[in-house]
Design a protein around this motif. Structure first.
Motif, PDB file in Angstrom:
ATOM      1  N   ASP A 125       0.835  -1.207   0.000  1.00  0.00           N
ATOM      2  CA  ASP A 125       0.000   0.000   0.000  1.00  0.00           C
ATOM      3  C   ASP A 125       0.869   1.256   0.000  1.00  0.00           C
ATOM      4  O   ASP A 125       0.627   2.192  -0.769  1.00  0.00           O
ATOM      5  N   LEU A 126       1.863   1.272   0.876  1.00  0.00           N
ATOM      6  CA  LEU A 126       2.727   2.447   0.995  1.00  0.00           C
ATOM      7  C   LEU A 126       3.565   2.646  -0.260  1.00  0.00           C
ATOM      8  O   LEU A 126       3.723   3.767  -0.735  1.00  0.00           O
ATOM      9  N   SER A 127       4.093   1.569  -0.832  1.00  0.00           N
ATOM     10  CA  SER A 127       4.939   1.719  -2.015  1.00  0.00           C
ATOM     11  C   SER A 127       4.129   2.205  -3.215  1.00  0.00           C
ATOM     12  O   SER A 127       4.627   3.001  -4.014  1.00  0.00           O
ATOM     13  N   LEU A 128       2.872   1.768  -3.356  1.00  0.00           N
ATOM     14  CA  LEU A 128       2.040   2.235  -4.461  1.00  0.00           C
ATOM     15  C   LEU A 128       1.608   3.685  -4.268  1.00  0.00           C
ATOM     16  O   LEU A 128       1.611   4.470  -5.218  1.00  0.00           O
ATOM     17  N   LYS A 129       1.230   4.027  -3.055  1.00  0.00           N
ATOM     18  CA  LYS A 129       0.719   5.374  -2.775  1.00  0.00           C
ATOM     19  C   LYS A 129       1.834   6.415  -2.797  1.00  0.00           C
ATOM     20  O   LYS A 129       1.633   7.530  -3.278  1.00  0.00           O
ATOM     21  N   ALA A 130       3.024   6.086  -2.263  1.00  0.00           N
ATOM     22  CA  ALA A 130       4.108   7.057  -2.149  1.00  0.00           C
ATOM     23  C   ALA A 130       5.145   6.919  -3.264  1.00  0.00           C
ATOM     24  O   ALA A 130       6.141   7.636  -3.265  1.00  0.00           O
ATOM     25  N   ASN A 131       4.928   5.975  -4.177  1.00  0.00           N
ATOM     26  CA  ASN A 131       5.847   5.743  -5.294  1.00  0.00           C
ATOM     27  C   ASN A 131       7.255   5.403  -4.784  1.00  0.00           C
ATOM     28  O   ASN A 131       8.247   6.012  -5.168  1.00  0.00           O
ATOM     29  N   LEU A 132       7.308   4.424  -3.876  1.00  0.00           N
ATOM     30  CA  LEU A 132       8.571   3.952  -3.302  1.00  0.00           C
ATOM     31  C   LEU A 132       8.859   2.541  -3.802  1.00  0.00           C
ATOM     32  O   LEU A 132       7.956   1.840  -4.271  1.00  0.00           O
ATOM     33  N   SER A 133      10.087   2.116  -3.625  1.00  0.00           N
ATOM     34  CA  SER A 133      10.405   0.713  -3.896  1.00  0.00           C
ATOM     35  C   SER A 133       9.878  -0.137  -2.735  1.00  0.00           C
ATOM     36  O   SER A 133       9.611   0.369  -1.645  1.00  0.00           O
ATOM     37  N   ALA A 134       9.726  -1.420  -2.973  1.00  0.00           N
ATOM     38  CA  ALA A 134       9.190  -2.311  -1.928  1.00  0.00           C
ATOM     39  C   ALA A 134      10.126  -2.356  -0.720  1.00  0.00           C
ATOM     40  O   ALA A 134       9.674  -2.357   0.428  1.00  0.00           O
ATOM     41  N   GLY A 135      11.423  -2.388  -0.955  1.00  0.00           N
ATOM     42  CA  GLY A 135      12.388  -2.418   0.153  1.00  0.00           C
ATOM     43  C   GLY A 135      12.349  -1.155   0.988  1.00  0.00           C
ATOM     44  O   GLY A 135      12.427  -1.204   2.217  1.00  0.00           O
ATOM     45  N   SER A 136      12.218  -0.002   0.325  1.00  0.00           N
ATOM     46  CA  SER A 136      12.139   1.266   1.061  1.00  0.00           C
ATOM     47  C   SER A 136      10.865   1.328   1.895  1.00  0.00           C
ATOM     48  O   SER A 136      10.885   1.804   3.029  1.00  0.00           O
ATOM     49  N   ALA A 137       9.762   0.861   1.335  1.00  0.00           N
ATOM     50  CA  ALA A 137       8.501   0.862   2.078  1.00  0.00           C
ATOM     51  C   ALA A 137       8.589  -0.062   3.285  1.00  0.00           C
ATOM     52  O   ALA A 137       8.094   0.272   4.367  1.00  0.00           O
ATOM     53  N   LYS A 138       9.224  -1.222   3.117  1.00  0.00           N
ATOM     54  CA  LYS A 138       9.387  -2.153   4.244  1.00  0.00           C
ATOM     55  C   LYS A 138      10.233  -1.522   5.340  1.00  0.00           C
ATOM     56  O   LYS A 138       9.912  -1.626   6.527  1.00  0.00           O
ATOM     57  N   ARG A 139      11.348  -0.881   4.956  1.00  0.00           N
ATOM     58  CA  ARG A 139      12.215  -0.241   5.953  1.00  0.00           C
ATOM     59  C   ARG A 139      11.493   0.899   6.665  1.00  0.00           C
ATOM     60  O   ARG A 139      11.608   1.059   7.876  1.00  0.00           O
ATOM     61  N   PHE A 140      10.741   1.703   5.902  1.00  0.00           N
ATOM     62  CA  PHE A 140      10.007   2.820   6.502  1.00  0.00           C
ATOM     63  C   PHE A 140       8.983   2.307   7.506  1.00  0.00           C
ATOM     64  O   PHE A 140       8.892   2.814   8.625  1.00  0.00           O
ATOM     65  N   LEU A 141       8.202   1.304   7.102  1.00  0.00           N
ATOM     66  CA  LEU A 141       7.171   0.775   8.005  1.00  0.00           C
ATOM     67  C   LEU A 141       7.778   0.086   9.220  1.00  0.00           C
ATOM     68  O   LEU A 141       7.234   0.179  10.322  1.00  0.00           O
ATOM     69  N   ALA A 142       8.880  -0.606   9.036  1.00  0.00           N
ATOM     70  CA  ALA A 142       9.531  -1.264  10.179  1.00  0.00           C
ATOM     71  C   ALA A 142      10.019  -0.221  11.185  1.00  0.00           C
ATOM     72  O   ALA A 142       9.863  -0.399  12.401  1.00  0.00           O
ATOM     73  N   ARG A 143      10.571   0.872  10.686  1.00  0.00           N
ATOM     74  CA  ARG A 143      11.062   1.909  11.588  1.00  0.00           C
ATOM     75  C   ARG A 143       9.909   2.642  12.272  1.00  0.00           C
ATOM     76  O   ARG A 143       9.985   2.970  13.455  1.00  0.00           O
ATOM     77  N   LYS A 144       8.833   2.908  11.530  1.00  0.00           N
ATOM     78  CA  LYS A 144       7.663   3.563  12.129  1.00  0.00           C
ATOM     79  C   LYS A 144       6.973   2.632  13.129  1.00  0.00           C
ATOM     80  O   LYS A 144       6.454   3.089  14.147  1.00  0.00           O
ATOM     81  N   ALA A 145       6.941   1.343  12.838  1.00  0.00           N
ATOM     82  CA  ALA A 145       6.345   0.388  13.776  1.00  0.00           C
ATOM     83  C   ALA A 145       7.128   0.367  15.083  1.00  0.00           C
ATOM     84  O   ALA A 145       6.545   0.283  16.167  1.00  0.00           O
ATOM     85  N   GLU A 146       8.427   0.474  14.997  1.00  0.00           N
ATOM     86  CA  GLU A 146       9.245   0.531  16.209  1.00  0.00           C
ATOM     87  C   GLU A 146       9.026   1.850  16.945  1.00  0.00           C
ATOM     88  O   GLU A 146       8.928   1.878  18.169  1.00  0.00           O
TER      89      GLU A 146
END
Length: 189
Positions: free
Chosen positions: A80-101
């Motif tokens: 969802d984040l990668s499609l909406k923000a035009n990010l790569s899948a790895g960047s979206a995973k890293r962003f969400l992992a950091r925000k989840a923490e």
């Protein structure tokens, strides 16, 4: 066996065994202190630059991230984040992992969606609770009682239904014996 066993008596040779490694470390630090200091400074600079880049990147993605949280009631996937923000899948995973923490979010691995992060906010919790409550009909008005002191319609109890208390036959006169506790005898002659 040709070597001596250390039997607990301190000898100069026993201290030499402890001093040699310590001396080697001191010489190494003396010769390489500039390299060690440079390495520590490089690590600190790297962390500061990484933190600065994260803050700038987060400023760009946070509005989209907050919008996704509101739209999906706190459930966000990296897709969802990668499609909406035009990010790569790895960047979206890293962003969400950091925000989840950062926000103490929970995550769950679902077979059809992959990893789903659950961010609970007050508005998200309110909308979830609003969706789960059944629609209630109009509440009934509570019954009110009018208590007036000057009401002429007093209720009288017939004499045959009145409760009277009678002295019990088991009761005994008050005891005049003294108790054995030292606290009870205080003030008594």
């Amino acid at each position: 066996m040709t070597g001596k066993v250390f039997d607990g008596n301190p000898t100069p040779a026993a201290f030499l065994i402890l001093i040699l490694p310590l001396a080697a470390i001191i010489v190494l630090l003396y010769k390489a202190w500039i390299w060690i200091l440079g390495f520590v400074a490089l690590v600190i600079v790297w962390k500061l630059v990484d933190n600065y880049q994260w803050q700038r990147w987060s400023e760009k993605i946070n509005p989209i991230f907050n919008q996704l949280i509101q739209e999906n009631q706190g459930q966000v996937t990296p897709m969802d984040l990668s499609l909406k923000a035009n990010l790569s899948a790895g960047s979206a995973k890293r962003f969400l992992a950091r925000k989840a923490e950062e926000f103490s979010a929970t995550s769950r691995e679902l077979p059809e969606q992959g990893k789903v992060y659950y961010f609970i906010t007050a508005s998200t919790l309110g909308s979830i609770l609003d969706d789960s409550e059944p629609v209630a009909e109009e509440p009934e008005e509570p019954e009110t009682f009018d208590i007036d002191d000057d009401d002429d319609e007093d209720i009288e109890i017939p004499p045959n239904n009145q409760v009277t208390s009678q002295p019990s036959e088991v009761s005994s006169p008050p005891s005049t014996t003294s108790l054995s506790s030292p606290f009870c005898s205080v003030g008594r002659p």
